[in-house]
Design an enzyme around this catalytic site. Structure first.
Site, PDB file in Angstrom:
ATOM      1  N   GLU A 280       0.831  -1.187   0.000  1.00 29.13           N
ATOM      2  CA  GLU A 280       0.000   0.000   0.000  1.00 29.13           C
ATOM      3  C   GLU A 280       0.874   1.249   0.000  1.00 29.13           C
ATOM      4  OE1 GLU A 280      -2.515   0.024   3.425  1.00 29.13           O
ATOM      5  OE2 GLU A 280      -3.324  -1.979   3.073  1.00 29.13           O
TER       6      GLU A 280
ATOM      7  N   GLU B  68      -9.522   4.410   4.587  1.00 36.31           N
ATOM      8  CA  GLU B  68      -9.620   3.422   5.644  1.00 36.31           C
ATOM      9  C   GLU B  68      -9.453   4.128   6.987  1.00 36.31           C
ATOM     10  OE1 GLU B  68      -7.532  -0.836   7.039  1.00 36.31           O
ATOM     11  OE2 GLU B  68      -6.708   0.360   5.382  1.00 36.31           O
TER      12      GLU B  68
END
Length: 339
Positions: free
Chosen positions: A142, A253
């Protein structure tokens, strides 16, 4: 210490918005605050100093810089196989997702904000993630921006990379807080504060990120703002990702122990902290691209959007009557609809 292939190969026969590398002045790009006072000598890399009081906040020293383990919980609205890979306890996501192919890269322009984080053990991110298809022990790489007091010791917006080989149970971490990511750039610091920051009524500052696999070495490279290859995740970290990724996600997130039915819900924000009703004031990802085994950057052939808690953090996908689809996401967390 550089990729063996050209990571900017584009497809042909598509609208210009899909194929161009946008370096125009109309794109408001960010920089890093530390660069105002110089840069690192050739042959070295910038490493952010870790304060002892930051490490002391972790339950164990080995846990510092790691995401909390992500155990699946029950969800709705998507197929069961997707639910098990997306819904994680104490994690709330609002994402655009593509599956069904083998992916060797993903790219996007991510708008940069400084959302509110309520408690020191909570965090919020806007990111691009490539994942394996293993449900309970997925592997992922990520990169994006984060407000993470537990890792960085403050509430500034910072550039990050992250990896795990077992959905965060025992492996992986942010940046260089554990062995894993190999940094090669002397110009970009992992965990450094980003400047300037977008506001809901101001200029749209953004970062452009491109995560791609080197076909010769299997390294997963992170490219920052179209031109700087920051470093790579070696294939030895993973069992499945050395070949390809099976899932790509763009979006936000939030981590908190007070989500997923907990009352009161956390007030930690995602994106700009506002729901994606007005595009100008919302978090977004634009110029959404993937690279598959054809080694060509292109818009995904299959795409879905998804949110765990639409009353707390929502999504909006604009794909019709627009040359290059755009994805908007975010929200305030606790509000009258999300008590």
């Amino acid at each position: 210490m550089a990729p063996s292939d050209n990571p900017s190969i584009m497809t042909t026969g598509m609208p210009e918005a899909f194929t161009k590398i946008d370096t125009s002045s109309s794109i408001f790009r960010t920089s890093q605050l530390w660069r105002k006072k110089g840069s690192c000598p050739k042959g070295t890399i910038p490493i952010r100093r870790i304060q002892k009081n930051n490490m002391a906040k972790a339950s164990l020293p080995v846990d510092y810089g790691r995401k909390k383990a992500q155990n699946s919980h029950r969800g709705t609205e998507m197929d069961e196989n997707k639910i098990q890979n997306l819904l994680q306890s104490n994690h709330s996501m609002a994402i655009l997702i593509t599956e069904g192919y083998s992916y060797t890269g993903a790219k996007g322009d991510i708008k940069v904000f400084n959302p509110h984080v309520e408690y020191d053990d909570e965090w919020t991110t806007s990111q691009i993630a490539l994942k394996s298809a293993v449900l309970q022990d997925y592997e992922c790489v990520e990169s994006g921006w984060a407000v993470n007091p537990g890792v960085y010791g403050d509430r500034k917006t910072r550039f990050f990379v992250y990896w795990t080989a077992d959905s965060g149970k025992k492996t992986g971490c942010f940046d260089l807080t554990c062995p894993g990511f190999v940094q090669t750039s002397s110009k970009v610091a992992l965990g450094a504060a980003i400047h300037p920051i977008s506001t809901t009524d101001g200029l749209p500052y953004q970062i452009t990120l491109y995560l791609f696999r080197d076909p010769s070495t299997g390294n997963w490279w992170v490219q920052y703002n179209e031109k700087t290859n920051v470093g790579y995740f070696p294939p030895e970290l993973f069992a499945y990702l050395p070949q390809t990724a099976q899932t790509v996600q763009w979006g936000g997130e939030v981590y908190s122990s007070r989500i997923g039915g907990f009352t009161p819900h956390t007030s930690t924000q995602m994106g700009s902290g506002q729901f994606p009703i007005l595009e100008e004031s919302s978090g977004y990802v634009k110029r959404i691209r993937v690279r598959d085994n054809s080694m060509i950057l292109k818009f995904p052939e299959q795409i879905d959007h998804y949110t765990d808690e639409y009353r707390c953090y929502d999504v909006r996908y604009l794909g019709d009557y627009i040359e290059d689809p755009e994805f908007y996401f975010g929200g305030p967390g606790r509000n009258e609809l999300c008590p």
